[in-house]
Enzyme design. Structure first.
Site, short mmCIF file in Angstrom:
data_model
loop_
_atom_site.label_atom_id
_atom_site.label_comp_id
_atom_site.label_asym_id
_atom_site.label_seq_id
_atom_site.Cartn_x
_atom_site.Cartn_y
_atom_site.Cartn_z
N SER A 66 69.07 84.84 44.70
CA SER A 66 67.77 85.04 43.99
C SER A 66 67.66 83.63 43.03
O SER A 66 68.61 83.01 42.48
CB SER A 66 67.77 86.35 43.14
OG SER A 66 68.02 87.30 44.12
N1 SAM Z 1 72.43 89.69 44.47
C1 SAM Z 1 72.50 88.34 45.49
C2 SAM Z 1 73.04 87.08 45.07
O1 SAM Z 1 73.40 87.20 43.82
O2 SAM Z 1 73.25 86.53 45.85
C3 SAM Z 1 71.19 88.42 46.19
C4 SAM Z 1 70.86 89.63 47.06
S1 SAM Z 1 69.61 89.21 48.64
C5 SAM Z 1 68.19 88.85 47.50
C6 SAM Z 1 69.71 90.66 49.07
C7 SAM Z 1 70.99 91.37 49.42
O3 SAM Z 1 70.81 92.66 49.85
C8 SAM Z 1 71.19 90.70 51.09
O4 SAM Z 1 72.58 90.24 51.16
C9 SAM Z 1 71.12 92.06 51.99
O5 SAM Z 1 72.07 91.87 53.15
C10 SAM Z 1 71.52 93.01 51.17
N2 SAM Z 1 71.07 94.56 51.42
C11 SAM Z 1 70.02 94.82 51.92
N3 SAM Z 1 69.84 96.17 52.33
C12 SAM Z 1 71.13 96.91 51.83
C13 SAM Z 1 71.81 98.08 51.68
N4 SAM Z 1 71.07 99.03 52.16
N5 SAM Z 1 73.15 98.04 51.40
C14 SAM Z 1 73.66 97.01 50.89
N6 SAM Z 1 73.27 95.80 50.91
C15 SAM Z 1 71.78 95.46 51.22
#
Ligand code: SAM
Length: 217
Positions: A66
């Site tokens: 992000s």
């Molecule tokens: N917090 C992260 C960072 O600091 O890099 C950025 C996260 S990215 C915007 C969103 C993440 O949420 C992705 O890696 C995606 O695979 C994960 N995600 C989406 N749905 C999910 C779920 N149901 N359970 C766990 N992770 C999930």
């Protein structure tokens, strides 16, 4: 050209001043964490020189790390004093977890892509973030074995607040969550008071979707 560590630290200092303080982030603890956690370590090689640019960036598995401002805004909205157990949904690169690690007592972070979780674990170990526990699975179910949580942060856009996460949030706790789809997402803070959830809207935002495995209706 690959930047030196000194250049990254200078870029981090400018990021804090121009992207965070200038937009109203004021918590000294959050600003300190944003200044000192080396975001470049969480970036893909080809993006490392852009580590402190004012934007999200691609990581593996089609996901994103992000924008620094959004990380700071969400973190500040959690109101952390260092005593809290925090649940993060969406470990991604591990950068947000590293920021939380400096500001909370304990962090549990769930990611659905095992590959991302393994990469994040390596970097978090290198940084000595011993209070972060990574789990692989569907974060919409939370982590019942570790509940309750004083704070919950969801770093992917949800169409609705997953009910298990509301259950696992402690009374008096705060949840920060982007709600909505595509171009229609609002970053919100939910404050749990008994059976009541008070809402505050922070800003429009744009996150990758939170995948709700096997959601019925
Ligand atoms: N917090 C992260 C960072 O600091 O890099 C950025 C996260 S990215 C915007 C969103 C993440 O949420 C992705 O890696 C995606 O695979 C994960 N995600 C989406 N749905 C999910 C779920 N149901 N359970 C766990 N992770 C999930």
């Amino acid at each position: 050209m690959t930047q030196s560590s000194d250049q990254h630290r200078e870029a981090a200092r400018r990021m804090v001043e121009k992207q965070l303080v200038a937009r109203g982030i004021s918590s000294p603890r959050v600003l300190e964490a944003m200044q000192t956690v080396p975001r470049e370590m969480f970036m893909a090689d080809t993006w490392r020189d852009e580590a402190y640019a004012d934007c999200a960036a691609p990581i593996d598995c089609g996901q994103t790390i992000s924008q620094p401002y959004i990380v700071a805004l969400m973190t500040e909205a959690l109101h952390l004093d260092g005593s809290e157990k925090v649940l993060e949904i969406g470990t991604g690169s591990g950068y947000q977890a590293a920021i939380l690690s400096r500001l909370a007592r304990e962090v549990v972070s769930i990611e659905r892509h095992a590959e991302l979780s393994q990469q994040a674990e390596k970097i978090l170990n290198q940084l000595g973030c011993a209070n972060v526990h990574l789990l692989v699975g569907d974060g919409t179910q939370g982590a019942p074995a570790h509940a309750p949580f004083d704070r919950i942060i969801i770093t992917a856009a949800a169409e609705r607040v997953p009910p298990p996460l509301v259950e696992q949030l402690a009374d008096g706790g705060r949840m920060v969550i982007p709600l909505g789809v595509d171009d229609h997402q609002l970053l919100q803070v939910l404050h749990k008071r008994g059976d009541q959830l008070d809402r505050e809207v922070l800003t429009p935002c744009r996150f990758v979707p939170l995948i709700e495995e096997g959601r019925q209706g």
